[in-house]
Enzyme design. Sequence first.
Site, PDB file in Angstrom:
ATOM      1  N   ASP A 175      -4.363  51.049  26.934  1.00 56.57           N
ATOM      2  CA  ASP A 175      -5.104  52.086  27.668  1.00 56.57           C
ATOM      3  C   ASP A 175      -4.202  53.299  27.951  1.00 56.57           C
ATOM      4  OD1 ASP A 175      -3.513  50.865  29.557  1.00 56.57           O
ATOM      5  OD2 ASP A 175      -5.127  50.497  31.005  1.00 56.57           O
ATOM      6  N   SER A 176      -2.905  53.179  27.629  1.00 53.58           N
ATOM      7  CA  SER A 176      -2.028  54.351  27.699  1.00 53.58           C
ATOM      8  C   SER A 176      -2.506  55.434  26.740  1.00 53.58           C
ATOM      9  CB  SER A 176      -0.573  53.960  27.386  1.00 53.58           C
ATOM     10  OG  SER A 176      -0.503  53.245  26.170  1.00 53.58           O
ATOM     11  N   LYS A 228      -6.317  42.269  26.315  1.00 54.83           N
ATOM     12  CA  LYS A 228      -5.316  42.183  27.397  1.00 54.83           C
ATOM     13  C   LYS A 228      -5.959  42.730  28.657  1.00 54.83           C
ATOM     14  CE  LYS A 228      -1.689  45.211  27.778  1.00 54.83           C
ATOM     15  NZ  LYS A 228      -1.966  45.866  29.086  1.00 54.83           N
ATOM     16  N   GLU A 249      -5.181  43.371  33.119  1.00 55.13           N
ATOM     17  CA  GLU A 249      -4.111  43.470  34.118  1.00 55.13           C
ATOM     18  C   GLU A 249      -4.394  42.614  35.362  1.00 55.13           C
ATOM     19  OE1 GLU A 249      -3.325  47.585  35.067  1.00 55.13           O
ATOM     20  OE2 GLU A 249      -2.806  48.067  32.992  1.00 55.13           O
ATOM     21  N   GLU A 290       5.803  44.090  33.206  1.00 52.69           N
ATOM     22  CA  GLU A 290       6.157  45.515  33.225  1.00 52.69           C
ATOM     23  C   GLU A 290       6.964  45.854  34.485  1.00 52.69           C
ATOM     24  OE1 GLU A 290       2.996  48.152  32.127  1.00 52.69           O
ATOM     25  OE2 GLU A 290       4.110  49.943  32.726  1.00 52.69           O
TER      26      GLU A 290
HETATM   27  O1  KIV Z   1      -1.351  50.552  27.564  1.00 56.81           O
HETATM   28  C1  KIV Z   1      -0.153  50.281  27.360  1.00 56.81           C
HETATM   29  O2  KIV Z   1       0.580  51.007  26.693  1.00 56.81           O
HETATM   30  C2  KIV Z   1       0.368  49.058  27.959  1.00 56.81           C
HETATM   31  C3  KIV Z   1       1.829  48.784  27.773  1.00 56.81           C
HETATM   32  C4  KIV Z   1       2.586  49.547  28.774  1.00 56.81           C
HETATM   33  C5  KIV Z   1       2.128  47.351  27.828  1.00 56.81           C
HETATM   34  O3  KIV Z   1      -0.344  48.336  28.573  1.00 56.81           O
END
Ligand code: KIV
Length: 263
Positions: free
Chosen positions: A42-43, A110, A112, A179
């Site tokens: 999601d980055s 994934k 959180e 993280e």
């Molecule tokens: O979205 C992302 O880039 C992440 C990483 C920081 C693990 O979740």
Amino acid sequence: MDINDFLKMKSQAKPIKMITCYDYWSSKILAETNIDCILVGDSVSMVMHGYDSTIGANVEMIEMHIKAVKKGINNKFIIGDMPFLSYRKSNTETMYAVEKLMKAGANSIKLEGLNGNQKLIKHIINSGVPVMGHLGFIPQSINVFGNQIVQGKEESKANRLIEAAKELEGLGCFAIVLECISNKISKRITETLSIPTIGIGAGSSTSGQVLVLQDLLGCDPKFQPKFLKKYLNLHDLIKKSVNDYCKDVDNKTFPSCQHSYGE
Ligand code: KIV
């Protein structure tokens, strides 16, 4: 790599190499590298869409980027990130998001944190979808953490992180991203669990590492967290290349005969 290799690699002490990827052209390049698995994180909302946090991501955004990545890469395990609140509203909405990401080409999802996610993690796994956990600094909760990026500094919080990791493993997660926690805690977690841990800002004791592709390529000179090693200065290389092109066009040295179709 398939899902079974995560455990296998941890048991053989082979580091798992994960990287983010959001688009077709870079996924074609990553297909030719030694990277084991790809996170469509999601980055993407920050790196590709200019939001100031990952809260800007939504299901359609992640879905679109997984589709693009999948077109360029067929030989790597893809993890699709469940965006902000997409798994916190209802079972139906959670499964809608999971379906979108998996049908777009992800091999797993994934999400959180732990609290409040226990039932849905079990349900997603029981529905045939592998789940990767994510603990420590969880960026979707930036408004709860504020400036406090490094997590688990106090003994009680460190113990809570270890317990949360154990619970995620018990629920059936196949791996956990850690993280921004100290090497000491990530070592304890990694040694406690059978499943692998994949670190970002979590030191060298995790079972693998993950970085954002654009971060390691040095696309943003202002972004320099302690954990980041830049392998290239792509920012300056792109600037120089584009300015060289501009100069050639101004000087009329481009296009030359070599780049023209004749008289
Ligand atoms: O979205 C992302 O880039 C992440 C990483 C920081 C693990 O979740």
